[in-house]
Design an enzyme around this catalytic site. Structure first.
Site, PDB file in Angstrom:
ATOM      1  N   ASP A   1       9.973   2.805 -22.367  1.00 33.68           N
ATOM      2  CA  ASP A   1      11.244   2.927 -21.658  1.00 33.68           C
ATOM      3  C   ASP A   1      12.061   4.008 -22.348  1.00 33.68           C
ATOM      4  OD1 ASP A   1      10.289   0.771 -20.272  1.00 33.68           O
ATOM      5  OD2 ASP A   1      11.919  -0.593 -20.798  1.00 33.68           O
TER       6      ASP A   1
ATOM      7  N   ASP B   1      12.059  -6.805  -9.628  1.00 38.06           N
ATOM      8  CA  ASP B   1      12.628  -7.354 -10.852  1.00 38.06           C
ATOM      9  C   ASP B   1      13.567  -8.495 -10.475  1.00 38.06           C
ATOM     10  OD1 ASP B   1      11.265  -5.253 -12.003  1.00 38.06           O
ATOM     11  OD2 ASP B   1      13.029  -3.969 -12.110  1.00 38.06           O
TER      12      ASP B   1
END
Length: 264
Positions: free
Chosen positions: A27, A149
């Site tokens: 990330d 998500d």
């Protein structure tokens, strides 16, 4: 923000062609490798300013795939890692699944041309499923991963935060997933936001529900993975893969050990 040294992940020549896939995750925020706690941009741990070196290490350790996320773009749109994506693809030979801020078919094209094997679409997959169905037809189901998500809402349903998890979409997880029935969708990445970055273990009840309700989908588990046992358990639930982030960066698990589970 917490600064944390990155512990090496170990090296191995192991590779795999099995149906279960380990996805080491990187990330990126402001050019650095970071992890957020439960998707909170104010609870960031920073590991290194060299994401390419991390990717190279994962490749040497036996990974076949990389999950690369543009956190800046996930919140505000406009994927910013094209140059990094290209360098990682060229330097490592990894297959790369990447996303963050993908909003248009042109965005998908640019990422594929830059070296992505699959493009991850999140917010738009929740807000405009018909658009993403069109992309599945245009680019093919192997080129698109839909990221759903999720977190438990006040009424007990699995809600779908969007825009870098800063706002909530209108429909729940299962309703949204059903909108893709018959679309050819193959790859679904589902993150339990409440587990993400916690090293508390994945939510296997969630993944069992998904794999049983949608057996034709290849579900990637994400959020909370901390050990080889978690990798093994994800495979037992019927998941097709698992995302590994913080556990690798902090040396609790090695890519080499995780990849061995692909071959078990």
């Amino acid at each position: 923000m917490t600064i944390h040294p990155m512990i090496p992940t170990g090296e191995s020549s192991v590779s795999t062609t099995s149906g279960f896939t380990v996805y080491p995750a990187i990330d990126v925020r402001d050019g650095a490798v970071v992890r957020l706690l439960k998707g909170d941009y104010d609870q960031e741990t920073r590991y290194t300013d060299n994401p390419v070196a991390v990717a190279e290490n994962y490749a040497r350790s036996g990974a076949a795939w990389l999950h690369l996320v543009d956190l800046d773009a996930a919140r505000s749109g406009g994927y910013t890692l094209l140059d990094m994506l290209g360098r990682i693809a060229e330097n490592t030979g990894l297959m790369i699944q990447t996303g963050g801020g993908v909003r248009t078919a042109e965005d998908v094209e640019r990422l594929l041309e830059a070296g992505a094997s699959r493009v991850v679409v999140g917010s738009i997959a929740v807000q405009e499923p018909d658009t993403v169905v069109g992309w599945l037809e245009r680019f093919g189901p192997e080129r698109i991963t839909v990221a759903l998500d999720t977190r438990i809402g006040p009424d007990g349903t699995w809600v779908l935060p969007t825009a870098g998890w800063t706002s909530v979409g209108g429909e729940d997880l299962i309703t949204t997933l059903h909108r893709y029935n018959g679309s050819g969708l193959k790859h679904v990445l589902c993150t339990d936001i409440g587990r993400d970055g916690t090293l508390s273990g994945p939510n296997f009840h969630l993944y069992t529900m998904l794999t049983r309700s949608s057996p034709t989908l290849e579900v990637q588990a994400s959020g909370g993975a901390r050990s080889v046992d978690d990798v093994r358990a994800a495979r037992r639930t019927g998941c097709a893969g698992i995302i590994l982030g913080k556990a690798l960066l902090e040396g609790r698990l090695t890519v080499a050990d995780a990849v061995q589970e692909e071959l078990a």
